[in-house]
Every structure is written in C-alpha cells, then in structure tokens.
Design an enzyme around this catalytic site. Sequence first.
Site, short mmCIF file in Angstrom:
data_model
loop_
_atom_site.label_atom_id
_atom_site.label_comp_id
_atom_site.label_asym_id
_atom_site.label_seq_id
_atom_site.Cartn_x
_atom_site.Cartn_y
_atom_site.Cartn_z
N LYS A 64 -56.66 5.76 88.87
CA LYS A 64 -57.36 6.93 88.32
C LYS A 64 -58.79 7.01 88.87
CE LYS A 64 -58.84 4.34 84.21
NZ LYS A 64 -58.45 3.95 82.85
N ARG A 102 -58.60 6.00 69.52
CA ARG A 102 -58.69 6.99 70.59
C ARG A 102 -57.35 7.70 70.67
NH1 ARG A 102 -60.37 5.24 76.69
NH2 ARG A 102 -58.28 4.37 76.64
N TYR A 133 -91.54 11.25 93.93
CA TYR A 133 -91.76 12.17 92.81
C TYR A 133 -92.49 11.48 91.65
CZ TYR A 133 -88.44 15.56 94.75
OH TYR A 133 -87.80 16.48 95.53
N MET A 135 -82.66 13.21 94.96
CA MET A 135 -81.29 13.72 94.92
C MET A 135 -80.47 13.18 96.09
SD MET A 135 -80.02 17.68 94.73
CE MET A 135 -80.96 18.07 93.29
C1 LIG Z 1 -58.31 2.58 82.75
C2 LIG Z 1 -57.22 1.98 81.98
C3 LIG Z 1 -56.74 0.70 82.28
C4 LIG Z 1 -57.39 -0.19 83.32
O1 LIG Z 1 -58.50 -0.85 82.78
P1 LIG Z 1 -59.33 -1.91 83.64
O2 LIG Z 1 -60.27 -2.53 82.68
O3 LIG Z 1 -60.05 -1.14 84.70
O4 LIG Z 1 -58.34 -2.85 84.23
C5 LIG Z 1 -55.64 0.25 81.58
N1 LIG Z 1 -55.06 1.01 80.63
C6 LIG Z 1 -55.51 2.22 80.29
C7 LIG Z 1 -54.84 3.00 79.22
C8 LIG Z 1 -56.62 2.75 80.95
O5 LIG Z 1 -57.06 3.96 80.61
#
Ligand SMILES: *Cc1c(COP(=O)(O)O)cnc(C)c1O
Length: 371
Positions: free
Chosen positions: A33, A127, A263, A312
Amino acid sequence: MLTQIQLNAESMRHNYRLFCQLVGKSRVAPVLKSNAYGHGLKEVYSVLASELPEWICVNYVAEGRLLRQLGYRGRILVVGPAVARELTEAFGLDLDVVIGNETLLTAWLQAPNRPRLHIKFDTGMSRQGFAPGEASHVAARIAANKDRFVGICTHFANVEDVTDHGYATKQLELFNQAAAALRQVGFSPMLHAASSASALIMGQSHFDLARVGISLYGPWPSPLTRVSYLQLKNQVLDLRPVLTWTTEVTTVKPVSAGQFIGYGCTFRAIRDMRIAVLPVGYFEGYPRLAGEAASYVLIQGARCPIVGRICMNMMMVDISHLPHCQVGDRVTLIGADGQDVVSAQDVAGWAKTIHYELLTRLHGDIPRQLI
Ligand SMILES: *Cc1c(COP(=O)(O)O)cnc(C)c1O
C-alpha cells in the site's frame, strides 16, 4: 527531478526471505500500500514477482487494479475500507476484501457478484471490525454464502512502541474467541493478525498469514521492536534497508559572517562559510520540520548540517568543511555514504514523526531505480 530513489533489489528479496523463514508454516503477504511505502509499487512488485508471493496486501481496490495490470495473478487482499460501490470491481479483479461493519456486509450480501470475503474483528484498535462478540451473528448472516468466505483478521494497536505486549496478548485472546465461535458453527476460516512487529516478536500471532509492511523494506517498526526481538530470541536479525534517496548539489556559494540563510532569517552565519543548495524540499518529501533539528545530509561521506529553513523545492547545507565540494556532487538524504549512514528513522526523528510517514510521503514522481 534531480533527485532519485534507488532500491536495492537484493536487500528486498533478502528481507522477504527472512520473514518467510521467520513465520515458518504461515505465509508472508507483502504489504504494497501507499506506493509500496513510498518505494514505488511498480518497482517493488517487479522485485517481488520472482519470489512468487501467494498473497499481496494493498489498501485500495485501485491499488489491486494496478497490481493486476502489472500481471500479478496471486491473491490480493484489500485491507483498507472498500465501499459498497467497489464490490463489483473487486469481484471482477478477483480481489479479497475485508469487511468489518454491517453496512458493507449488507451490500456484500446484496451484490450480484461477491468478491472473496474476510471478516475483520476489532479487538482493541477501535478502527475497523465487528466486535468479537458478534462472531456468531456474522456467521449467521453469511451462512448462505459460505463459499465466498475466506477468513477472519484483526490488527494490533500496541506492539510497535512497547516492550510489554500485554495489550496485544488480550487482543489475541479476543481474536481467538471469535475464531472459536465461528468454528463452533461449522466454519473453518483462515486467520491473520500479524504485521511487521507482531510477525517479529509474537509467534502466536502468525496464524495462516502475516501482513508484513515496513520491515520488508528494511526498517524495524521501532527501536523497541528491535529490543523486544533481542530479548526474545537472543540474536539480531539482519534486516537491510532497501531505499537510498540521493540528489545533487546545484549551487555552491560563500556566505559571510553575519549573513542570513533562508526564509525567516532563522539562521545567521557566525563565521564565513560555504554552503550548497540542494534541489529538494518539502514538496519532494523532505519534512520542513527536520530543518529545525540537528539534521544533516551526507556529501563525500561527511555530515553537512542543514542550515536555515527547508523550502518547498530546495534546502541549504553547510559545506565549509568540504573545500572540494562542487556543483554536481552526489548528496545522500537517506542511505549510506562512505562510513556514515542517514536512516529514514533519523530524518523522521528530526521531523518529530515516524519513518512510516516519512517514507510514504516521498513524492511519487521521484524516479525509482532498481540496483
Ligand atoms: C499497513 C498494515 C499492515 C502492515 O503494517 P507494518 O507495521 O507496516 O508491517 C498490516 N495490516 C494492516 C491491516 C495494515 O493496514
């Protein structure tokens, strides 16, 4: 961009194989992801493809679509919140979706084509997920569509930043109770709960699949995870950082004692200095707040303090101690140069954040190069 990100393919495969060994009978689902934690989804996939991972996790259906376009034929688990209008596409792409609330479960039940289903239980994160006590209720709802039901999952709230894993142990108990309730009514779900930290230090969380994100890319989830691992196993684990972030010097100039830099005139030279201007700023993903700490980049293997505010698209660094530094010299923002290393954790720490945030915010347009 004058900036580039290099990925060490061998280190990536090495980390993946370490986790495969670590979880034994369970399997490793690399988490790709957020543009593969900023490393680049396409590039990371091209490295992992030869390892033939049975599962890959993404957050969005759209990321699953991209993986299919790249040719991945294995299982894709969408861990993020799919919504009702995405279910048809998820089915078409042959994705596995995670459902953790009544609304989406109803939509799933009413969908003409149901993507494979994982039920999420909220065991303490507040969550996503059904309450563990709702397990038999959920079982009753999906009983007629059991053929599309794959497994159950949960997510730990408090493994990374502690050495006391009591909270996670309680979460695990609740998860096991939910699993037992489902088994009692004739289901035999696959189970998954672990992310990097729990995969590393909680063997009882491995179950059938470990969703490994951050540590696949080399960094430990936190220093305390490393300590916990050491306490538990009495050995170190050779996780190797995959990413190097470099740029080049675009301007070199003298600054006289008394002159201001950047800046807000926050920095004033107390002696004559030489500075280099670098074509990287917060747009590219270098956090502005890092400029307020004792932060530095590496040039010719030497630490060069960042001076003045990060802009930036630019920053200034002190190169007074490098008389031969010139335009075009390579600059390491994250990675090794000579004997020294700047880690993603270092830069994140300067910016009062964590390396997860720093890495996932590296701009997607920076070219990723495999070495
Ligand atoms: C992002 C995520 C992971 C991975 O977590 P890490 O700490 O990066 O290994 C695992 N399970 C879910 C549901 C996640 O959203």
